[in-house]
Motif scaffolding. Structure first.
Motif, PDB file in Angstrom:
ATOM      1  N   ARG A  16     107.748  16.150  50.084  1.00 35.53           N
ATOM      2  CA  ARG A  16     109.048  15.813  49.489  1.00 35.53           C
ATOM      3  C   ARG A  16     109.275  14.302  49.520  1.00 35.53           C
ATOM      4  O   ARG A  16     109.765  13.714  48.553  1.00 35.53           O
ATOM      5  N   LEU A  20     109.825  11.948  46.282  1.00 38.24           N
ATOM      6  CA  LEU A  20     111.011  11.101  46.178  1.00 38.24           C
ATOM      7  C   LEU A  20     110.630   9.637  45.972  1.00 38.24           C
ATOM      8  O   LEU A  20     111.155   8.971  45.078  1.00 38.24           O
ATOM      9  N   SER A  36     117.264  15.150  46.731  1.00 32.31           N
ATOM     10  CA  SER A  36     117.063  14.746  48.119  1.00 32.31           C
ATOM     11  C   SER A  36     118.294  14.108  48.753  1.00 32.31           C
ATOM     12  O   SER A  36     118.302  13.848  49.948  1.00 32.31           O
TER      13      SER A  36
END
Length: 85
Positions: A16, A20, A36
């Motif tokens: 993740r 991002l 996020s």
């Protein structure tokens, strides 16, 4: 000391963070930042000011790419997880 086999959750967090930074931030895909960040995010900046709210945070980040258009994250030297569980 980290466990010998890293939990799957830590590996997902690494993935993740990669998405991002490498795709969303570096690619200026501001419409995805909500994946996020909470709408009520408070962002603290190095110069001491802070912003409240996702929309304001995005507006504060955009100028970085005006004076430094090649701004991008290319590496994460520290990982929470490494390898497969």
């Amino acid at each position: 000391m980290l466990p010998r086999r890293c939990p799957t959750q830590a590996l997902r967090r690494d993935d993740r963070a990669d998405e991002l930074d490498f795709v969303v931030f570096s690619g200026q895909k501001w419409d995805r930042l909500g994946e996020s960040h909470a709408k009520s995010v408070r962002a603290h900046w190095p110069n001491g000011h802070y912003t409240d709210g996702l929309a304001r945070h995005i507006e504060d980040m955009k100028p970085q790419f005006s004076f430094a258009p090649d701004t991008r994250v290319v590496d994460h030297p520290v990982r929470l997880g490494k390898g497969k569980t």
